[in-house]
Design a protein around this motif. Structure first.
Motif, PDB file in Angstrom:
ATOM      1  N   ASP A 272       5.235   8.841 -10.233  1.00  0.00           N
ATOM      2  CA  ASP A 272       5.685   7.457 -10.055  1.00  0.00           C
ATOM      3  C   ASP A 272       5.999   6.822 -11.400  1.00  0.00           C
ATOM      4  N   VAL A 273       5.132   7.091 -12.370  1.00  0.00           N
ATOM      5  CA  VAL A 273       5.295   6.523 -13.712  1.00  0.00           C
ATOM      6  C   VAL A 273       6.511   7.123 -14.406  1.00  0.00           C
ATOM      7  N   VAL A 274       6.672   8.432 -14.314  1.00  0.00           N
ATOM      8  CA  VAL A 274       7.821   9.096 -14.941  1.00  0.00           C
ATOM      9  C   VAL A 274       9.122   8.572 -14.338  1.00  0.00           C
ATOM     10  N   ALA A 275       9.159   8.431 -13.014  1.00  0.00           N
ATOM     11  CA  ALA A 275      10.357   7.904 -12.358  1.00  0.00           C
ATOM     12  C   ALA A 275      10.629   6.462 -12.785  1.00  0.00           C
ATOM     13  N   GLY A 276       9.594   5.652 -12.889  1.00  0.00           N
ATOM     14  CA  GLY A 276       9.764   4.264 -13.323  1.00  0.00           C
ATOM     15  C   GLY A 276      10.253   4.163 -14.757  1.00  0.00           C
ATOM     16  N   LEU A 277       9.669   4.973 -15.644  1.00  0.00           N
ATOM     17  CA  LEU A 277      10.107   4.981 -17.046  1.00  0.00           C
ATOM     18  C   LEU A 277      11.566   5.416 -17.146  1.00  0.00           C
ATOM     19  N   GLY A 278      11.915   6.446 -16.408  1.00  0.00           N
ATOM     20  CA  GLY A 278      13.303   6.926 -16.430  1.00  0.00           C
ATOM     21  C   GLY A 278      14.275   5.896 -15.887  1.00  0.00           C
TER      22      GLY A 278
ATOM     23  N   ALA B 147       6.155   2.559 -24.737  1.00  0.00           N
ATOM     24  CA  ALA B 147       6.558   2.624 -23.326  1.00  0.00           C
ATOM     25  C   ALA B 147       5.726   3.657 -22.571  1.00  0.00           C
ATOM     26  N   LEU B 148       5.483   4.794 -23.201  1.00  0.00           N
ATOM     27  CA  LEU B 148       4.667   5.832 -22.556  1.00  0.00           C
ATOM     28  C   LEU B 148       3.246   5.343 -22.310  1.00  0.00           C
ATOM     29  N   PHE B 149       2.694   4.637 -23.274  1.00  0.00           N
ATOM     30  CA  PHE B 149       1.339   4.092 -23.105  1.00  0.00           C
ATOM     31  C   PHE B 149       1.312   3.054 -21.990  1.00  0.00           C
ATOM     32  N   GLY B 150       2.296   2.159 -21.989  1.00  0.00           N
ATOM     33  CA  GLY B 150       2.349   1.127 -20.956  1.00  0.00           C
ATOM     34  C   GLY B 150       2.479   1.716 -19.564  1.00  0.00           C
ATOM     35  N   GLY B 151       3.287   2.745 -19.439  1.00  0.00           N
ATOM     36  CA  GLY B 151       3.441   3.391 -18.136  1.00  0.00           C
ATOM     37  C   GLY B 151       2.213   4.175 -17.727  1.00  0.00           C
ATOM     38  N   SER B 152       1.638   4.926 -18.666  1.00  0.00           N
ATOM     39  CA  SER B 152       0.487   5.764 -18.320  1.00  0.00           C
ATOM     40  C   SER B 152      -0.751   4.929 -17.977  1.00  0.00           C
ATOM     41  N   SER B 153      -0.785   3.699 -18.405  1.00  0.00           N
ATOM     42  CA  SER B 153      -1.924   2.846 -18.044  1.00  0.00           C
ATOM     43  C   SER B 153      -2.003   2.655 -16.532  1.00  0.00           C
TER      44      SER B 153
ATOM     45  N   THR C 169       0.829  -1.199   0.000  1.00  0.00           N
ATOM     46  CA  THR C 169       0.000   0.000   0.000  1.00  0.00           C
ATOM     47  C   THR C 169       0.866   1.253   0.000  1.00  0.00           C
ATOM     48  N   PHE C 170       2.069   1.142   0.535  1.00  0.00           N
ATOM     49  CA  PHE C 170       2.968   2.280   0.661  1.00  0.00           C
ATOM     50  C   PHE C 170       4.176   2.151  -0.265  1.00  0.00           C
ATOM     51  N   GLN C 171       4.000   1.525  -1.413  1.00  0.00           N
ATOM     52  CA  GLN C 171       5.111   1.369  -2.343  1.00  0.00           C
ATOM     53  C   GLN C 171       4.700   1.811  -3.740  1.00  0.00           C
ATOM     54  N   SER C 172       4.357   3.074  -3.841  1.00  0.00           N
ATOM     55  CA  SER C 172       3.895   3.604  -5.117  1.00  0.00           C
ATOM     56  C   SER C 172       5.031   4.159  -5.961  1.00  0.00           C
ATOM     57  N   TYR C 173       6.075   4.691  -5.330  1.00  0.00           N
ATOM     58  CA  TYR C 173       7.144   5.380  -6.062  1.00  0.00           C
ATOM     59  C   TYR C 173       8.413   4.566  -6.043  1.00  0.00           C
ATOM     60  N   PRO C 174       9.017   4.307  -7.198  1.00  0.00           N
ATOM     61  CA  PRO C 174       8.552   4.457  -8.574  1.00  0.00           C
ATOM     62  C   PRO C 174       7.708   3.270  -9.002  1.00  0.00           C
ATOM     63  N   SER C 175       7.092   3.390 -10.143  1.00  0.00           N
ATOM     64  CA  SER C 175       6.236   2.330 -10.661  1.00  0.00           C
ATOM     65  C   SER C 175       7.075   1.176 -11.212  1.00  0.00           C
ATOM     66  N   GLY C 176       6.892   0.001 -10.655  1.00  0.00           N
ATOM     67  CA  GLY C 176       7.627  -1.178 -11.129  1.00  0.00           C
ATOM     68  C   GLY C 176       7.204  -1.613 -12.516  1.00  0.00           C
ATOM     69  N   HIS C 177       5.902  -1.501 -12.814  1.00  0.00           N
ATOM     70  CA  HIS C 177       5.431  -1.847 -14.153  1.00  0.00           C
ATOM     71  C   HIS C 177       6.045  -0.915 -15.196  1.00  0.00           C
ATOM     72  N   SER C 178       6.106   0.366 -14.880  1.00  0.00           N
ATOM     73  CA  SER C 178       6.699   1.336 -15.805  1.00  0.00           C
ATOM     74  C   SER C 178       8.186   1.075 -15.998  1.00  0.00           C
TER      75      SER C 178
END
Length: 149
Positions: free
Chosen positions: A110-116, A93-99, A59-68
């Motif tokens: 979270d998504v931007v950090a995961g993608l990066g 990649a942007l679509f996959g992360g933004s989902s 519940t407290f592990q949102s940043y960064p996104s692992g899927h992204s």
């Protein structure tokens, strides 16, 4: 029976995909455990600054996104391996992360950090291998791009 050099080449790429996926995933998990950002569904309870350092709950592990992170690592490998189609893989990649934002699992940051994270980890690994003349080589027309060997 001997394995052909072409087969060894693709075994190397499969190993590269595993290494970058697992490696960037481990780094992502380390950040998740250090930062412990609350997920968006808790926004009403904790607000924007909902952090719970060293809380080891999903519940407290949102940043960064692992899927992204994973989708960025894979799409970066695709862009390096098939350079003629690299501009197709970036929007993928942007679509996959933004989902992950649309399903309310992550904030945009979270998504931007995961993608990066996934992209940088894969590029650094590929550049290291290009310096060792394995799987990739430096593009002669640009110091920025790598191309398959």
């Amino acid at each position: 029976r001997q394995i052909s050099p072409r087969m060894w080449h693709w075994v190397g790429h499969a190993s590269f995909i595993f290494l970058t996926g697992a490696g960037s995933g481990l780094v992502c998990k380390l950040f998740k455990n250090l930062v412990c950002r609350d997920r968006p569904h808790l926004y009403d309870q904790v607000g924007v600054f909902g952090f719970s350092p060293f809380e080891f709950s999903s519940t407290f592990q949102s940043y960064p996104s692992g899927h992204s992170t994973t989708v960025a690592a894979f799409c970066t490998w695709l862009a390096l391996t098939f350079p003629a189609f690299r501009w197709v893989f970036i929007p993928l990649a942007l679509f996959g992360g933004s989902s992950r934002i649309f399903v309310n699992a992550h904030y945009a940051s979270d998504v931007v950090a995961g993608l990066g994270l996934g992209m940088v980890f894969t590029l650094v690994t590929a550049r290291y291998l290009a310096n060792k003349s394995f799987l990739f080589q430096h593009d002669t027309t640009s110091s920025l791009w790598l191309v398959p060997r």
